[in-house]
Design a protein around this motif. Structure first.
Motif, PDB file in Angstrom:
ATOM      1  N   LEU A 116      -9.751  28.445  -4.824  1.00  0.00           N
ATOM      2  CA  LEU A 116      -9.914  29.394  -6.261  1.00  0.00           C
ATOM      3  C   LEU A 116      -9.264  30.727  -5.965  1.00  0.00           C
ATOM      4  CD1 LEU A 116     -13.515  28.715  -6.954  1.00  0.00           C
ATOM      5  CD2 LEU A 116     -11.706  27.504  -7.992  1.00  0.00           C
ATOM      6  N   ALA A 117      -8.769  31.090  -6.955  1.00  0.00           N
ATOM      7  CA  ALA A 117      -7.904  32.620  -6.726  1.00  0.00           C
ATOM      8  C   ALA A 117      -8.147  33.201  -8.165  1.00  0.00           C
ATOM      9  CB  ALA A 117      -6.255  32.337  -6.504  1.00  0.00           C
ATOM     10  N   VAL A 118      -8.483  34.507  -7.857  1.00  0.00           N
ATOM     11  CA  VAL A 118      -8.614  35.522  -9.150  1.00  0.00           C
ATOM     12  C   VAL A 118      -7.446  36.262  -9.431  1.00  0.00           C
ATOM     13  CG1 VAL A 118      -9.834  37.488 -10.181  1.00  0.00           C
ATOM     14  CG2 VAL A 118     -11.040  35.523  -8.756  1.00  0.00           C
ATOM     15  N   ASP A 119      -6.868  36.305 -10.531  1.00  0.00           N
ATOM     16  CA  ASP A 119      -5.438  36.825 -11.183  1.00  0.00           C
ATOM     17  C   ASP A 119      -4.428  36.206 -10.367  1.00  0.00           C
ATOM     18  OD1 ASP A 119      -6.865  38.488 -12.730  1.00  0.00           O
ATOM     19  OD2 ASP A 119      -7.107  40.146 -11.371  1.00  0.00           O
ATOM     20  N   ASN A 120      -4.360  34.863  -9.963  1.00  0.00           N
ATOM     21  CA  ASN A 120      -3.326  34.379  -9.256  1.00  0.00           C
ATOM     22  C   ASN A 120      -2.982  34.596  -7.980  1.00  0.00           C
ATOM     23  OD1 ASN A 120      -2.831  32.427 -11.198  1.00  0.00           O
ATOM     24  ND2 ASN A 120      -1.569  33.834 -12.195  1.00  0.00           N
ATOM     25  N   ALA A 121      -4.241  35.412  -7.208  1.00  0.00           N
ATOM     26  CA  ALA A 121      -4.021  35.829  -5.650  1.00  0.00           C
ATOM     27  C   ALA A 121      -4.186  34.568  -4.652  1.00  0.00           C
ATOM     28  CB  ALA A 121      -4.813  36.895  -5.556  1.00  0.00           C
ATOM     29  N   PHE A 122      -3.242  33.714  -4.689  1.00  0.00           N
ATOM     30  CA  PHE A 122      -3.380  32.585  -4.153  1.00  0.00           C
ATOM     31  C   PHE A 122      -3.163  33.029  -2.527  1.00  0.00           C
ATOM     32  CE2 PHE A 122      -3.264  29.906  -7.823  1.00  0.00           C
ATOM     33  CZ  PHE A 122      -4.249  29.050  -7.430  1.00  0.00           C
ATOM     34  N   ASP A 123      -2.624  34.103  -2.355  1.00  0.00           N
ATOM     35  CA  ASP A 123      -2.405  34.649  -0.868  1.00  0.00           C
ATOM     36  C   ASP A 123      -3.820  35.074  -0.132  1.00  0.00           C
ATOM     37  OD1 ASP A 123      -2.531  36.766  -2.658  1.00  0.00           O
ATOM     38  OD2 ASP A 123      -1.679  38.196  -1.344  1.00  0.00           O
ATOM     39  N   LYS A 124      -4.925  35.042  -0.863  1.00  0.00           N
ATOM     40  CA  LYS A 124      -6.314  35.428  -0.654  1.00  0.00           C
ATOM     41  C   LYS A 124      -7.250  34.352  -1.304  1.00  0.00           C
ATOM     42  CE  LYS A 124      -5.452  39.752  -1.949  1.00  0.00           C
ATOM     43  NZ  LYS A 124      -5.953  41.002  -2.245  1.00  0.00           N
ATOM     44  N   PRO A 125      -6.983  32.856  -1.260  1.00  0.00           N
ATOM     45  CA  PRO A 125      -7.715  32.153  -1.825  1.00  0.00           C
ATOM     46  C   PRO A 125      -9.180  31.916  -1.053  1.00  0.00           C
ATOM     47  CG  PRO A 125      -6.534  30.981  -0.306  1.00  0.00           C
ATOM     48  CD  PRO A 125      -5.939  32.364  -0.218  1.00  0.00           C
TER      49      PRO A 125
END
Length: 115
Positions: free
Chosen positions: A75-84
């Protein structure tokens, strides 16, 4: 035949707005835009919906024609898939009696993995 006014000849949908703005009944009942959602408890700012990515889905049949499904992903908030945030979920789908091909969720377990 009598003379018709321009107002009576037009339909209510095409009638021009009155000069005073909100004197018409339909103006008084016009829907207002929804208010922004409240922030999460203990946080500042608006609520944001997470985006998800499913990485693995495993399933196997169960007794009674059901299916056990296990899902893992992030899951990522605001498309922050670098910190999933990693998650896993498991649920049991059971057939709906009298509805061929229909299923309902009988049990559901969701775990957010905070490491």
């Amino acid at each position: 035949m009598g003379r018709r006014s321009a107002t009576s000849a037009t339909s209510p949908r095409t009638r021009p707005a009155s000069p005073s703005g909100s004197s018409r009944k339909s103006d008084a009942h016009r829907a207002q835009p929804p208010a922004p959602p409240p922030p999460f408890p203990g946080t500042a700012g608006p609520r944001r919906l997470p985006q998800h990515r499913v990485t693995v889905v495993d399933s196997q049949p169960t007794a009674g024609g059901g299916v056990l499904v296990v899902v893992t992903g992030s899951l990522a908030v605001d498309n922050a898939f670098d910190k999933p945030l990693q998650f896993t979920g498991a649920f049991n789908l059971q057939p709906i009696p009298g509805q061929p091909g229909g299923f309902f969720v009988h049990n559901h377990v969701f775990r957010l993995i905070l490491a």
